[in-house]
Enzyme design. Structure first.
Site, PDB file in Angstrom:
ATOM      1  N   GLU A 110      -0.049  -0.734   5.900  1.00 38.67           N
ATOM      2  CA  GLU A 110       1.033  -0.195   6.722  1.00 38.67           C
ATOM      3  C   GLU A 110       0.890   1.312   6.849  1.00 38.67           C
ATOM      4  O   GLU A 110       1.118   1.884   7.896  1.00 38.67           O
ATOM      5  CB  GLU A 110       2.400  -0.543   6.118  1.00 38.67           C
ATOM      6  CG  GLU A 110       3.560  -0.432   7.106  1.00 38.67           C
ATOM      7  CD  GLU A 110       4.175   0.946   7.186  1.00 38.67           C
ATOM      8  OE1 GLU A 110       4.888   1.214   8.156  1.00 38.67           O
ATOM      9  OE2 GLU A 110       3.939   1.784   6.288  1.00 38.67           O
ATOM     10  N   ASP A 161       0.849  -1.201   0.000  1.00 37.15           N
ATOM     11  CA  ASP A 161       0.000   0.000   0.000  1.00 37.15           C
ATOM     12  C   ASP A 161       0.879   1.243   0.000  1.00 37.15           C
ATOM     13  O   ASP A 161       2.040   1.212   0.434  1.00 37.15           O
ATOM     14  CB  ASP A 161      -0.988   0.003   1.178  1.00 37.15           C
ATOM     15  CG  ASP A 161      -0.320   0.020   2.545  1.00 37.15           C
ATOM     16  OD1 ASP A 161       0.728  -0.640   2.698  1.00 37.15           O
ATOM     17  OD2 ASP A 161      -0.830   0.700   3.452  1.00 37.15           O
TER      18      ASP A 161
HETATM   19 ZN   LIG Z   1       6.802   2.154   4.231  1.00 44.69          ZN
END
Ligand SMILES: [Zn+2]
Length: 391
Positions: free
Chosen positions: A142, A77
């Site tokens: 994340e 992501d």
């Molecule tokens: Zn990162």
């Protein structure tokens, strides 16, 4: 030479997947098509939690014999592009210009994933399956709330009976040039609010009131002046910063009842939440002149403990690879913000090494194509040390 795809090929394809958290964007599906054909068992669990978007993750494992289990970890992501019109090249085009690969996620951290994928594919093409296991632990959460990502994926893998020997996170760790630094731990982060309660009253009659503002000013001065420690071999000194003092009093003739101060601590492994709480409370109580005042402390629950990787073998061996490929001795660093390594460290020794992080999250995020090649060579060299080929 083998016909394994290059890190640049892989990085370009990954960048072309618009995987802004929590969108999968085709990035994990692409990794699946890369890893399944060479023998990886690929799982793509979707995790949910009320109040947060569902997020897809990927766990891929290649297992052969009884050797160690090495994990490459990362996230596909990316943060939003910001105003796309400000980009020199479209953020999801994955175009190369003057030796630079442009695009959102090139540095943070599709380039890192591309490099370790290419290194593993090259190893397999040249030497076959190693004695042991190689896994990819890739999350799509994340940059977001980090709720449906690495924490759950690690637990999911543990529930399946997976045990990891060592982990490498491919986050960008080099401030300026390849070979600058390996991250071998991270500082912890803790936030809290101090509240001083006194007695409200009229400013003209201060003897009838107990002013918490004066006391709070003393607490903030005392704690700000305190030296928490002088740092350690691997960590900078712990630092506590007050980020706000709030009373919220609109009136000119009123002594308020309450004052609060908020702080954040970036701390080394000499401290944990309990020790920091004791430290703040002791100093705050020292400033309380009488039982007319009360002081309390509220800490925000944190999963960002300070940690230091205890495996010298992993650190030394990876440092050798960095030195061999770049000719530079990497610093063993613990600075910067937090990463998913803070969760992985609960399962196995973990280090972080990736690209140059200068442009991450910026407009025109980019990496040098040469750096991508260097990183791939470093991961490949490490694989050769970790899994010495037979014959
Ligand atoms: Zn990162």
């Amino acid at each position: 030479m083998t016909n394994a795809p290059s890190a640049l090929d892989i990085a370009r394809k990954l960048v072309q997947c618009p995987s802004v958290t929590p969108e999968e964007g085709g990035a994990l599906a692409y990794l699946d098509t890369l890893l399944s054909p060479v023998g990886f068992q690929v799982h793509r669990p979707v995790f949910s939690e009320s109040g947060t978007p569902d997020v897809e993750n990927l766990f891929a494992k290649l297992s052969h014999g009884k050797g160690p289990h090495l994990v490459f970890a990362g996230h596909t992501d990316v943060v939003p592009t910001g105003d796309e019109g400000l980009w020199t090249l479209p953020p999801f085009s994955g175009e190369v210009k003057e030796g630079m690969l442009y695009g959102r996620g090139t540095a943070d951290m599709k380039g890192g994933i591309a490099a370790f994928s290419a290194a593993v594919l090259q190893y397999l093409a040249e030497h076959g399956e190693p004695e042991g296991s190689i896994s990819f632990l890739i999350t799509g959460d994340e940059e977001g709330p980090a709720t449906n990502g690495t924490v759950k994926l690690l637990q999911w893998a543990a529930d399946k009976g997976e045990h990891f020997s060592d982990a490498i996170v491919g986050e960008p760790t080099n401030p300026d040039a390849m070979g600058d630094a390996i991250k071998i731990g991270r500082r912890g982060s803790l936030s809290g609010t101090i509240t001083v309660t006194g007695h409200q009253g009229h400013v003209a009659y201060p003897h009838l009131a107990h002013n918490p503002v004066t006391i709070m000013a003393q607490i903030v001065s005392k704690i700000s002046a305190a030296v928490l420690d002088h740092g350690t071999d691997h960590f900078q000194p712990t630092n506590l910063e007050f980020i706000s003092i709030d009373v919220g009093n609109e009136a000119w003739n009123l002594i308020p009842k309450k004052a609060t101060a908020r702080f954040n601590v970036r701390h080394n492994d000499l401290w944990d939440a309990q020790k920091l709480s004791d430290f703040v409370m002791k100093n705050a109580k020292d400033c309380i002149p009488s039982s007319d005042f009360d002081v309390t402390l509220g800490l925000i629950p944190s999963n960002a403990d300070a940690f230091l990787t205890r495996s010298d073998t992993l650190i030394q061996s990876f440092s050798e690879s960095v030195k061999k490929i770049t000719g530079r001795t990497p610093e063993h660093s613990t600075d910067g913000g937090t990463s998913d390594a803070r969760f992985i460290k609960n399962y196995c020794p973990v280090i972080e090494f990736g690209l140059v992080g200068k442009t991450m999250h910026m407009i025109d995020e980019h990496i040098a194509v040469d750096d991508l090649k260097t990183l791939t060579d470093i991961y490949y060299d490490f694989l050769m040390r970790y899994f010495p080929p037979k014959g």
